[in-house]
Design a protein around this motif. Structure first.
Motif, PDB file in Angstrom:
ATOM      1  N   ASP A   1       0.831  -1.203   0.000  1.00  0.00           N
ATOM      2  CA  ASP A   1       0.000   0.000   0.000  1.00  0.00           C
ATOM      3  C   ASP A   1       0.863   1.249   0.000  1.00  0.00           C
ATOM      4  OD1 ASP A   1      -2.810  -1.160   0.631  1.00  0.00           O
ATOM      5  OD2 ASP A   1      -1.527  -2.070   2.160  1.00  0.00           O
TER       6      ASP A   1
ATOM      7  N   THR B   1       1.697   4.390   1.709  1.00  0.00           N
ATOM      8  CA  THR B   1       1.492   5.040   3.007  1.00  0.00           C
ATOM      9  C   THR B   1       2.569   6.101   3.199  1.00  0.00           C
ATOM     10  OG1 THR B   1       2.932   3.446   4.103  1.00  0.00           O
ATOM     11  CG2 THR B   1       0.579   2.924   4.057  1.00  0.00           C
TER      12      THR B   1
ATOM     13  N   GLY C   1      -2.549  13.627   1.625  1.00  0.00           N
ATOM     14  CA  GLY C   1      -1.979  12.476   2.325  1.00  0.00           C
ATOM     15  C   GLY C   1      -0.723  11.940   1.662  1.00  0.00           C
TER      16      GLY C   1
ATOM     17  N   ASP D   1     -16.386   1.680   9.084  1.00  0.00           N
ATOM     18  CA  ASP D   1     -15.851   2.137   7.805  1.00  0.00           C
ATOM     19  C   ASP D   1     -15.116   3.466   8.034  1.00  0.00           C
ATOM     20  OD1 ASP D   1     -15.364   2.383   5.055  1.00  0.00           O
ATOM     21  OD2 ASP D   1     -17.334   1.568   4.554  1.00  0.00           O
ATOM     22  N   VAL D   2     -14.578   4.046   6.979  1.00  0.00           N
ATOM     23  CA  VAL D   2     -13.819   5.292   7.101  1.00  0.00           C
ATOM     24  C   VAL D   2     -14.645   6.373   7.792  1.00  0.00           C
ATOM     25  CG1 VAL D   2     -12.962   7.205   5.692  1.00  0.00           C
ATOM     26  CG2 VAL D   2     -12.203   4.863   5.213  1.00  0.00           C
TER      27      VAL D   2
ATOM     28  N   GLU E   1     -13.802   8.659  11.240  1.00  0.00           N
ATOM     29  CA  GLU E   1     -13.839  10.116  11.306  1.00  0.00           C
ATOM     30  C   GLU E   1     -14.773  10.604  12.416  1.00  0.00           C
ATOM     31  OE1 GLU E   1     -12.024  12.405   9.923  1.00  0.00           O
ATOM     32  OE2 GLU E   1     -10.845  10.758   9.084  1.00  0.00           O
TER      33      GLU E   1
ATOM     34  N   SER F   1     -13.130  10.102  15.943  1.00  0.00           N
ATOM     35  CA  SER F   1     -11.692  10.283  15.722  1.00  0.00           C
ATOM     36  C   SER F   1     -10.909  10.450  17.018  1.00  0.00           C
ATOM     37  CB  SER F   1     -11.453  11.483  14.809  1.00  0.00           C
ATOM     38  OG  SER F   1     -11.963  12.645  15.421  1.00  0.00           O
TER      39      SER F   1
ATOM     40  N   HIS G   1      -8.674  -1.681   3.652  1.00  0.00           N
ATOM     41  CA  HIS G   1      -8.385  -0.241   3.505  1.00  0.00           C
ATOM     42  C   HIS G   1      -8.896   0.558   4.699  1.00  0.00           C
ATOM     43  CE1 HIS G   1     -12.546   0.047   1.906  1.00  0.00           C
ATOM     44  NE2 HIS G   1     -12.468   1.278   2.316  1.00  0.00           N
ATOM     45  N   VAL G   2      -9.848   0.011   5.437  1.00  0.00           N
ATOM     46  CA  VAL G   2     -10.342   0.708   6.628  1.00  0.00           C
ATOM     47  C   VAL G   2      -9.316   0.560   7.761  1.00  0.00           C
ATOM     48  CG1 VAL G   2     -12.211   0.804   8.333  1.00  0.00           C
ATOM     49  CG2 VAL G   2     -12.735   0.362   5.916  1.00  0.00           C
TER      50      VAL G   2
ATOM     51  N   TYR H   1      -6.495   2.824   6.935  1.00  0.00           N
ATOM     52  CA  TYR H   1      -6.874   4.215   7.181  1.00  0.00           C
ATOM     53  C   TYR H   1      -6.663   4.566   8.662  1.00  0.00           C
ATOM     54  CZ  TYR H   1      -9.703   8.497   6.870  1.00  0.00           C
ATOM     55  OH  TYR H   1     -10.141   9.803   6.900  1.00  0.00           O
TER      56      TYR H   1
ATOM     57  N   GLU I   1      -2.798   4.581   9.481  1.00  0.00           N
ATOM     58  CA  GLU I   1      -2.158   5.785   8.935  1.00  0.00           C
ATOM     59  C   GLU I   1      -2.348   6.976   9.866  1.00  0.00           C
ATOM     60  OE1 GLU I   1       0.237   5.268   6.644  1.00  0.00           O
ATOM     61  OE2 GLU I   1      -0.550   6.835   5.316  1.00  0.00           O
ATOM     62  N   ARG I   2      -3.403   6.951  10.689  1.00  0.00           N
ATOM     63  CA  ARG I   2      -3.679   8.038  11.633  1.00  0.00           C
ATOM     64  C   ARG I   2      -3.190   7.700  13.042  1.00  0.00           C
ATOM     65  NH1 ARG I   2      -5.796   8.085   7.371  1.00  0.00           N
ATOM     66  NH2 ARG I   2      -6.522   9.965   6.293  1.00  0.00           N
TER      67      ARG I   2
END
Lengths: 253, 253, 253, 253, 253, 253
Positions: free
Chosen positions: C50, C52, C83, D182-183, D187, D190, D203-204, D207, D210-211
């Motif tokens: 991925d 990132t 991002g 989900d994304v 959010e 958060s 991908h969730v 996501y 990544e945060r």
């Protein structure tokens, strides 16, 4: 003569099948053919780019009961009848529209647009076989200014816009009658130095200029009336017993 | 200054909210706002109608790391990144696009188009309140020829087409910057004698002429760059510590 | 080497055509290929599952200006850039994504997933000819517990879930890398006793269990990184003059 | 008792209206309610997460003629009747499904999931008023490992996956029963350090990581059966004259 | 006998494939086939045009555990089960529906409708080859009144409406069982003087009358039950070890 | 009188607004209003249920240049003009269609249908306020046979079909002019014993009979021409200086 015989002559020069073939090729839409019939004999025919009030009045004054337009007199389907269309029907005048088939015909509008600009040796962009199709690419050797002035002289209009490097030498032109130039057409005719068409959108002009090309944007009417008159003359000869007249709409030039 | 502070200044003069309000009013689409951010300080800003290769080179040469365009640098959503957009990002330059909000702003593009043509007392066609909105109707007293020549002189372009009765006395003009003139706009501003806009389609011109109106079709770029430069000057004043320069694309005029 | 030469080597091992063929077969979606190009020479390549932030930083630290991901760096079309994608572009790094084609390649991800679990004699579920395609069915002789422990040892992860009768003897496994197991796949590989895949939905597990089957749900990352590294090694050999490094994202295992 | 009286008791604890309200809030879909009625008296009720063959056999053996499932026994509309559904109807057993309303109820599945993990002071993510709604955020003070072990002990399953930095200190958890993460949910919640849910897509998870967040992916069945059993106990008390039994599907844990 | 053997006999006389072929030809919809199976032996079969409460009671009284309907017992997909369908399933009775295939079969409903009206020499309108298809055109020599009275006598119903010139001599009839007559069918069978069908819409009748045709609108039930009984007799003979009975719904005649 | 004055009189009795209100209420479609205008004075008006060739000839013979139809002369939008519509326009005759508004008017078609059957005390099913709306429920005390014979005598047609128990005592009728009876209407007027309407589909009749109801299916023309003639008489009185005649299409009765 009855309307069906008239239609045969119109179809012989620009077969309706070309409209269907081109619609299928580009997944497009058209409404060409007999849009309103006439029961009795056809006493005279008016040819015009568009069905307008003045055009119907012209037909009445000239004793004609059929109007052959280039642009379909009904385009999007309608739920009521008004304006020039109603005037036409109330006067017992029939309507035939010959649109994409005349654009694409062997000696159709696109052919004559390119030929008048010096394009004897034409390559067809959307090729429907047998010399028919939409869009032409052809050789020239001139500046844009020359080409612009040529256009003004031949097509009898001053409604011409020039975009791009005015000093550029033009070796190849790609022309598309009416409003047929989009990004896809620039890609398909990427060998051209100059694109000629009408009603061109800002982002399409920008796309061409970003690739070092020039654009000549001419009035829609002027890009088509020239070739449609050739079509008229061609059909008129075949129907030499029927009164055929051409209606000009000078304010649209 | 950081990009968010810059954006605040841009938004103060032409609030993004206007784009959303106008989209809702006409069920339209836009993609204004920060399209690519910048992490560090903004060293200089280029304003331009469109994101082009030459515009990015101009930004690099001028030491700028932000480009503010009128037309969205990404319009339809994209699946890969190329051309001027990639060049821009590869050079670490951020992008803000301010589109329908600058069209509609109180002293936005449409306001300045009408004002330059003598329209001090403007009526707004798509009225978003507080003097904002799209389309202007205003009084004049001139022939089309006068108006055409005025346009050529003020907006510094010869790319102007005239349709309709050239001798008609014009008392009221309806103007729409960019490509905003369609049948609906003619109906909404039916009191006008003359419509001014860009990229106008054949059937829209015909619709106006059938109703006895005239049409001035000008180049899209010329109809907008004039007002966008006013926006630039307005913002530049607010950001007087930041280097702000305007990029001209003369070949699109 | 230029990006196009690099891409040729990538494509030789896992032809992009496989992605298009598979999309057509299952009426699916993908966005594989060059998503952002590089003008100059490619100085080094990072391979990663991925895109990132950490992966981009790794590329910069290793002097690489191209990242080859398995999952498309842009999947749904985008309207702004932010991002890791922006960081990547701002650093002048190009992006190639090789997704369904690497899943389906002759010695692709699905092939290696099955092979590592002992599946030498594989039957392809979605067969694209020439040994390519998605999903594998193969013979084993073990308990689920054995298979689970094998997976943990070989794929270096503890993120494994087991559903169904733990005492069942497994004779046939059907494996689908990534999140490719749905009711349809269970039907197509109905001879299997055990299904292995990732991100499996509750009703799909239930559907298998209702038919007396077992399910091994493994982490998406572990089911794919193993085979993608094989792809990396394969390509690295072909590009032995170019620095190729693999980026691991251990927290996703 | 007739089925309508039984339904009143079920509805009192988890009103069907909550399902409709939540569907409207998230533009979602559900099919809760009486899916097949019973003409005579209800002799006994089986509660189960899903309608399966074994569940119907259990109902027959226990002399029950009503099954209350959490997941709708018919989800997508059907064109023929087979499997456990036909077995159920052929045995004269009625079906009630209580899905999103039990997820969202005041003391529903989401409430009990959070409470069991130590979340006494819960904030509701999709708030339907009166203490009802989907998703919970609450305070803890633990490592992921502690939380994982807690989950295994309390929810009696080993089907748990951990993603992210295993050493991270967790102060806030956001939990969503079933497959609701989900994304968008990341959010909305958060402030959380750790997300707990089921069937989470690659991908969730990416996501979240990544945060800087962690993710605990648990089996769908375990995340819901705990709270659905609480619902069963609650209803059973109200219907103390009717035989109510719970059907476990241990292989799905 | 098991349900699959029964279905083979039903399919032999009116192959399910005809339903799929006809759906494809007219881009139509159907839901024929086994809609609810039976695990044990079939003890007896009820044939009926529609699944109704009375029909299920009749099956129970006659010791039958399979109902074969003409109209699909489930047409639009359903989200819950009630009415005659639930009663049927609760009684352990299976359901087979044979719809468009029986309409189109070689000796199907449309064939028998035409034959009973004297149409020995039939032309098929929607021709599926091998004597199968929908709609029949055939020769007669009678007044409408004769034909109406014939219909009343043969099909045992007074629910018949006549439209058009009552004195017209009829030479050719086009008949379509059920509600299959629309403008398209009138065009395809334009040689007919009289159209016979059911549930005919006002504008379709008007369309026929505007072209000088007549229309006989008969009850849907009467136009189909006659031929469906022939189908029943045909199948009954093949299944002479199984009790086959026909359920009449006289109030629908 | 000009067409606009005529339209005002037509609209006063059955406001076009009712058509728009009813369309909105049922999410339906209509095309009522002036479909083709007339420039000069209206010399006479023909009222007819449908625009047909015979109706246009009748208008010509009676010196009328306006036809007011109930069913829209253009329903689905059209792309060419032919048949009775062209004949009408070629003869300079204008067209007004008054459809759903006359169905729903205070003393409109539905009102008169019910009143003629003895329904003095009517409840409106789709209530648009002020005594307007579609569908009526009213009290009677009769057998179906009586009601059928009444209908035949009053509405002058034998085109009537009866479904259900012929011996049933009818206390309440629900009537819907034209083809407005579907399952939804049966539910909305579930207190009725008998439903009267036209072009009723088989499954709708079956639905009513399954609930113990009866159905009277009458010809569409007869159910509407009665009330439309009342509308004609009402308007004729208001326009007593203009020649108003009614065109009958007896073959559709």
């Amino acid at each position: 003569m009855k309307i069906n015989e008239i239609f045969s002559a119109l179809d012989e020069v620009a077969p309706l099948k070309l409209s269907h073939d081109f619609q299928k090729m580009i997944d497009g839409y058209d409404n060409s053919g007999i849009l309103a019939s006439v029961d009795g004999d056809i006493k005279g025919i008016v040819f015009a780019l568009d069905l307008t009030d003045a055009c119907v009045e012209f037909a009445i004054k000239n004793g004609c009961n059929l109007i052959v337009t280039h642009h379909p007199a009904i385009y999007a389907p309608i739920k009521s009848i008004d304006g020039a269309l109603r005037k036409c029907l109330n006067s017992g005048i029939g309507i035939v529209s010959m649109h994409l088939n005349v654009d694409c015909a062997k000696e159709g509008i696109d052919y004559h647009l390119a030929k008048a600009l010096g394009g004897d040796n034409q390559k067809i962009v959307f090729d429907l076989d047998c010399g028919c199709g939409y869009g032409r690419v052809f050789d020239v050797d001139a500046t844009i200014n020359d080409i612009k002035n040529n256009y003004i002289n031949i097509f009898k209009t001053e409604n011409v816009m020039v975009f791009g490097d005015r000093d550029k030498k033009i070796k190849k032109i790609a022309s598309f009658c009416g409003s047929g130039l989009d990004v896809k057409e620039i890609e398909l005719a990427s060998e051209a130095d100059l694109y000629i068409s009408s009603d061109i959108k800002h982002h399409v002009i920008l796309y061409a200029l970003e690739r070092g090309k020039c654009v000549l944007c001419v009035s829609h009417y002027s890009s088509e009336v020239f070739g449609f008159k050739k079509y008229f003359e061609n059909v008129k000869e075949k129907l030499n017993d029927t009164n055929c007249v051409f209606f000009e709409n000078a304010q649209m030039l």
